[in-house]
Design an enzyme around this catalytic site. Structure first.
Site, PDB file in Angstrom:
ATOM      1  N   ASP A  18       6.232 -15.732  38.902  1.00 19.99           N
ATOM      2  CA  ASP A  18       5.284 -14.889  38.144  1.00 19.99           C
ATOM      3  C   ASP A  18       7.206 -14.654  37.191  1.00 19.99           C
ATOM      4  OD1 ASP A  18       4.602 -11.900  37.397  1.00 19.99           O
ATOM      5  OD2 ASP A  18       3.123 -12.579  38.327  1.00 19.99           O
ATOM      6  N   TYR A  42     -10.273 -13.202  25.431  1.00 23.20           N
ATOM      7  CA  TYR A  42     -10.443 -13.826  26.180  1.00 23.20           C
ATOM      8  C   TYR A  42     -11.445 -14.663  26.863  1.00 23.20           C
ATOM      9  CZ  TYR A  42     -10.729 -12.960  32.074  1.00 23.20           C
ATOM     10  OH  TYR A  42     -10.304 -12.772  33.380  1.00 23.20           O
ATOM     11  N   LYS A  63     -10.722 -18.160  29.247  1.00 24.62           N
ATOM     12  CA  LYS A  63     -11.623 -18.450  29.552  1.00 24.62           C
ATOM     13  C   LYS A  63     -12.354 -19.910  29.473  1.00 24.62           C
ATOM     14  CE  LYS A  63      -8.750 -16.160  32.346  1.00 24.62           C
ATOM     15  NZ  LYS A  63      -8.062 -16.818  33.265  1.00 24.62           N
ATOM     16  N   THR A 102      -7.559  -6.200  40.893  1.00 23.04           N
ATOM     17  CA  THR A 102      -6.570  -6.296  40.536  1.00 23.04           C
ATOM     18  C   THR A 102      -5.613  -6.218  39.572  1.00 23.04           C
ATOM     19  OG1 THR A 102      -7.491  -8.297  38.116  1.00 23.04           O
ATOM     20  CG2 THR A 102      -7.311  -8.930  40.784  1.00 23.04           C
TER      21      THR A 102
END
Length: 265
Positions: free
Chosen positions: A38, A156, A160, A191
């Protein structure tokens, strides 16, 4: 259930929270050795300590937008474990959500760098390790947005869709080497990324966090038949299957874990 991955080395990007964290827990419990990647250390050490109670784990700080960081992370993992068999790429951002005519080039580049090029870089880094081992599993996290575009999330959606295409291409290129590549397309999972989206929505509309979720489901995700956010562990269960020996005849597939959110076939 025995996933047949005891002793395998699994690299999980975006591994400090959400789907990455839950996937790491499952794989560790199944006997895999984990490397969590990360870019920040906010939650990384806490997650590492949690996984350490389940199995062997190391954490590596790396910004996947930076090629040198990716190379350094690979070397640190190989120095510690000596091999890599599994790669799960969960790192990602929502990116700019303005109307198309208000999006700058930088808005597009930022999202593509994080959501698509990061996947390119980690695959390029670790596929040779899997080729050398003669066994590999790669799971790239795409999104419902790759199949069902939303006009307020264009960068996005495009990034994706590119991830989905990348997974399919890689599956054709490397299956012959024993490296099986698939993608998973979640929808509206609880999330930190969707938390941030809902916090922003709540502030803009002058409502509570829970109200933001309820109205988002009604207004923006009317086809999500279960009418709730998904749980990270629900996605992690599918990811873990695709990392396993049980998925030995699954190549180039895209698994939708979306509560029915994608309306078409």
């Amino acid at each position: 259930m025995d996933l047949g991955i005891k002793g395998k080395i699994a690299v999980i990007t975006g591994g400090d929270s959400g789907m990455g964290r839950e996937t790491a827990k499952i794989l560790a419990q199944e006997g895999a050795k984990i490397a969590l990647l990360d870019k920040t250390t906010d939650n990384l050490q806490e997650t590492t300590r949690e996984i350490d109670t389940m199995g062997e784990v190391i954490s590596v700080q790396a910004d996947l937008r930076n090629l040198e960081d990716v190379k350094a992370a690979k070397q640190k993992i190989l120095d510690h474990y000596g091999a890599v068999h599994i790669l799960v790429n969960c790192a990602g951002i929502t990116g700019a959500t303005d109307p198309f005519l208000e999006l700058s080039d930088d808005d597009w580049y930022e999202t593509i760098e994080t959501d698509f090029m990061a996947a390119v870089r980690v695959c390029r880094a670790f596929i040779p390790c899997m080729q050398e081992a003669g066994w590999g599993r790669i799971v790239l996290i795409a999104s419902e947005d790759a199949l069902q575009p939303y006009t307020d999330e264009m960068p996005y959606c495009a990034a994706k869709a590119a991830v989905w295409n990348l997974a399919k291409n890689l599956s054709k290129a490397y299956a012959k080497d024993g490296v099986l590549v698939n993608s998973v397309s979640p929808a509206y999972v609880a999330t930190p990324m969707t938390d941030e989206m809902m916090q922003k929505r709540a502030k803009e509309k002058g409502m509570s966090f829970d109200e933001a979720i309820d109205t988002f489901l009604k207004e923006k995700r009317p086809h999500l038949e279960l009418q709730r956010r998904g749980k990270p562990e629900e996605v992690a269960a599918v990811i873990s299957f695709l990392c396993s020996e049980l998925s030995s005849f699954v190549v180039g597939a895209n698994y939708r874990v979306d509560g029915g959110s994608v309306a078409g076939l």
